[in-house]
Enzyme design. Structure first.
Site, PDB file in Angstrom:
ATOM      1  N   SER A 141       0.801  -1.216   0.058  1.00  0.00           N
ATOM      2  CA  SER A 141      -0.183   0.081   0.001  1.00  0.00           C
ATOM      3  C   SER A 141       0.933   1.174  -0.028  1.00  0.00           C
ATOM      4  O   SER A 141       1.910   1.154   0.468  1.00  0.00           O
ATOM      5  CB  SER A 141      -1.051   0.058   1.276  1.00  0.00           C
ATOM      6  OG  SER A 141      -1.429   1.208   1.418  1.00  0.00           O
ATOM      7  N   TYR A 154      -1.259  -0.812  10.511  1.00  0.00           N
ATOM      8  CA  TYR A 154      -1.440  -1.095   9.023  1.00  0.00           C
ATOM      9  C   TYR A 154      -0.271  -0.718   8.203  1.00  0.00           C
ATOM     10  O   TYR A 154       0.470  -1.472   7.525  1.00  0.00           O
ATOM     11  CB  TYR A 154      -2.696  -0.486   8.495  1.00  0.00           C
ATOM     12  CG  TYR A 154      -2.987  -0.612   7.075  1.00  0.00           C
ATOM     13  CD1 TYR A 154      -3.476  -2.008   6.625  1.00  0.00           C
ATOM     14  CD2 TYR A 154      -2.818   0.246   6.007  1.00  0.00           C
ATOM     15  CE1 TYR A 154      -3.940  -2.265   5.317  1.00  0.00           C
ATOM     16  CE2 TYR A 154      -3.049   0.148   4.772  1.00  0.00           C
ATOM     17  CZ  TYR A 154      -3.676  -1.026   4.515  1.00  0.00           C
ATOM     18  OH  TYR A 154      -3.949  -1.439   3.069  1.00  0.00           O
TER      19      TYR A 154
HETATM   20  P1  NAD Z   1     -10.844  -6.529   1.557  1.00  0.00           P
HETATM   21  O1  NAD Z   1     -11.397  -6.269   2.916  1.00  0.00           O
HETATM   22  O2  NAD Z   1     -12.251  -6.368   0.644  1.00  0.00           O
HETATM   23  O3  NAD Z   1     -10.088  -7.494   1.250  1.00  0.00           O
HETATM   24  C1  NAD Z   1      -9.366  -8.168   2.264  1.00  0.00           C
HETATM   25  C2  NAD Z   1      -9.587  -9.676   1.983  1.00  0.00           C
HETATM   26  O4  NAD Z   1      -8.624 -10.482   2.749  1.00  0.00           O
HETATM   27  C3  NAD Z   1     -10.976 -10.141   2.615  1.00  0.00           C
HETATM   28  O5  NAD Z   1     -11.564 -10.966   1.659  1.00  0.00           O
HETATM   29  C4  NAD Z   1     -10.591 -10.841   3.844  1.00  0.00           C
HETATM   30  O6  NAD Z   1     -11.715 -11.827   4.005  1.00  0.00           O
HETATM   31  C5  NAD Z   1      -9.192 -11.234   3.518  1.00  0.00           C
HETATM   32  N1  NAD Z   1      -8.615 -11.894   4.752  1.00  0.00           N
HETATM   33  C6  NAD Z   1      -8.441 -11.154   5.917  1.00  0.00           C
HETATM   34  N2  NAD Z   1      -7.830 -12.055   6.709  1.00  0.00           N
HETATM   35  C7  NAD Z   1      -7.606 -13.147   6.086  1.00  0.00           C
HETATM   36  C8  NAD Z   1      -6.822 -14.371   6.339  1.00  0.00           C
HETATM   37  N3  NAD Z   1      -6.301 -14.684   7.650  1.00  0.00           N
HETATM   38  N4  NAD Z   1      -6.617 -15.218   5.562  1.00  0.00           N
HETATM   39  C9  NAD Z   1      -7.197 -15.247   4.450  1.00  0.00           C
HETATM   40  N5  NAD Z   1      -7.744 -14.096   3.841  1.00  0.00           N
HETATM   41  C10 NAD Z   1      -7.997 -13.020   4.902  1.00  0.00           C
HETATM   42  O7  NAD Z   1      -9.830  -5.025   1.311  1.00  0.00           O
HETATM   43  P2  NAD Z   1      -9.688  -4.642  -0.256  1.00  0.00           P
HETATM   44  O8  NAD Z   1      -9.483  -3.335  -0.271  1.00  0.00           O
HETATM   45  O9  NAD Z   1      -9.799  -5.447  -1.415  1.00  0.00           O
HETATM   46  O10 NAD Z   1      -7.812  -4.994   0.031  1.00  0.00           O
HETATM   47  C11 NAD Z   1      -7.181  -6.053  -0.439  1.00  0.00           C
HETATM   48  C12 NAD Z   1      -5.477  -5.954  -0.407  1.00  0.00           C
HETATM   49  O11 NAD Z   1      -5.272  -4.675  -0.875  1.00  0.00           O
HETATM   50  C13 NAD Z   1      -5.373  -5.460   1.167  1.00  0.00           C
HETATM   51  O12 NAD Z   1      -3.950  -6.266   1.447  1.00  0.00           O
HETATM   52  C14 NAD Z   1      -5.411  -4.267   1.375  1.00  0.00           C
HETATM   53  O13 NAD Z   1      -4.375  -3.872   2.380  1.00  0.00           O
HETATM   54  C15 NAD Z   1      -4.606  -3.820  -0.096  1.00  0.00           C
HETATM   55  N6  NAD Z   1      -4.962  -2.443  -0.518  1.00  0.00           N
HETATM   56  C16 NAD Z   1      -6.053  -2.093  -0.595  1.00  0.00           C
HETATM   57  C17 NAD Z   1      -6.330  -0.460  -0.832  1.00  0.00           C
HETATM   58  C18 NAD Z   1      -7.719   0.073  -1.237  1.00  0.00           C
HETATM   59  O14 NAD Z   1      -8.045   0.923  -1.621  1.00  0.00           O
HETATM   60  N7  NAD Z   1      -9.017  -0.860  -1.385  1.00  0.00           N
HETATM   61  C19 NAD Z   1      -5.228   0.222  -1.259  1.00  0.00           C
HETATM   62  C20 NAD Z   1      -4.009  -0.045  -1.004  1.00  0.00           C
HETATM   63  C21 NAD Z   1      -3.849  -1.537  -0.394  1.00  0.00           C
END
Ligand code: NAD
Length: 250
Positions: A141, A154
């Site tokens: 991120s 985070y």
């Molecule tokens: P999200 O919460 O929709 O997705 C995260 C997923 O990880 C969920 O499906 C959750 O069930 C799963 N998860 C959590 N703990 C787990 C575990 N112990 N084992 C297996 N799965 C597990 O969030 P998102 O926005 O889709 O984020 C996905 C990734 O992208 C994350 O790593 C997040 O930090 C990163 N990210 C997201 C953004 C954004 O703007 N959405 C920006 C930067 C980084």
């Protein structure tokens, strides 16, 4: 020539039940990869795998808790031919650092950092033994490179993922395994769209030089670059897709 053809390659995406992870699985499947969607509860990804198959792709679901080494080992036993891994599972539990709960801090580090190591390690051992190499993409991120309020755990976990990515890239290049980090900025998903409609959410968007949130499909190019042979000479890198957020004016 740019090659992003993933035909015949097995790709594992963690945390694939929704958000970025589900999208990544769909994108990899469209490029011909045999995709495995991992989630803690397999029923959370069964339908998504079915939808990818209905659209002509190849997808399977697997139960996978990235914080649990035994669960990771079981998933990799089922799919020992994985050569692309997208370490996407992640959690954020916003809290003021002064009130940050010890158990919550552990949970964030366990999922976002230890989970990346466990999945990368179990996959890399098999890639090494098969002798065919592979590509591991760790979803970090922009908060791994610059801090934001209420996100101490985070942001720290994502900074560590970036450094872990470099360490793994250094050690595993000899096995033909590339390890890179993808750092998305703020991407609109169903989970955060409500926040971005509020006044603080709109104020945040104004600080992004492109003055808008990212769209899921704007990560397709960066993901495929790192996952495919198009990025064959890239390892240990940190690729940012953030509308210029990291270069916002101080
Ligand atoms: P999200 O919460 O929709 O997705 C995260 C997923 O990880 C969920 O499906 C959750 O069930 C799963 N998860 C959590 N703990 C787990 C575990 N112990 N084992 C297996 N799965 C597990 O969030 P998102 O926005 O889709 O984020 C996905 C990734 O992208 C994350 O790593 C997040 O930090 C990163 N990210 C997201 C953004 C954004 O703007 N959405 C920006 C930067 C980084």
């Amino acid at each position: 020539m740019i090659v992003a053809d993933l035909a015949g390659k097995r790709a594992l995406v963690t945390g694939a039940s929704g958000g970025l992870g589900l999208h990544f699985a769909q994108v990899l499947a469209k490029q011909g990869a045999h995709v495995v969607l991992g989630a803690r509860r397999i029923d959370a990804v069964n339908d998504a795998a079915e939808a990818i198959r209905a659209a002509g792709g190849d997808a399977k679901a697997v139960a996978l808790d990235v914080t649990d080494g035994a669960s990771v080992a079981r998933a990799l036993e089922k799919f020992p031919d994985v050569s692309i891994v997208v370490n996407n599972a992640g959690i954020a539990t916003p809290a003021a650092a002064i009130d940050l709960d010890e158990a919550e801090f552990d949970r964030v580090i366990d999922t976002n950092l230890k989970g990346v190591l466990l999945v990368a390690q179990a996959s890399a051992r098999r890639m090494r033994d098969r002798g065919e190499g592979g590509s591991i993409v760790n979803i970090a991120s922009i908060t791994g490179l610059r801090v934001a309020g209420q996100l101490a755990a985070y942001a720290t976990s994502k900074a560590a993922v970036i450094q872990l990515t470099k360490a793994l890239a250094l050690e595993w290049a000899r096995y033909g395994i590339r390890v890179n980090a993808l750092c998305p900025g703020y991407i609109e998903t169903p989970l955060n769209s409500e926040f971005f409609a509020t006044e603080p959410g709109r104020a945040l968007v104004k600080r992004i030089p492109q003055r808008r949130l990212g769209r899921l499909e704007e990560l397709d190019g960066p993901l495929l670059l790192l996952a495919s042979d198009a990025g064959s000479y890239m390892t240990g890198t940190t690729l940012v897709a953030d509308g210029g957020h990291l270069v916002s004016s101080l």
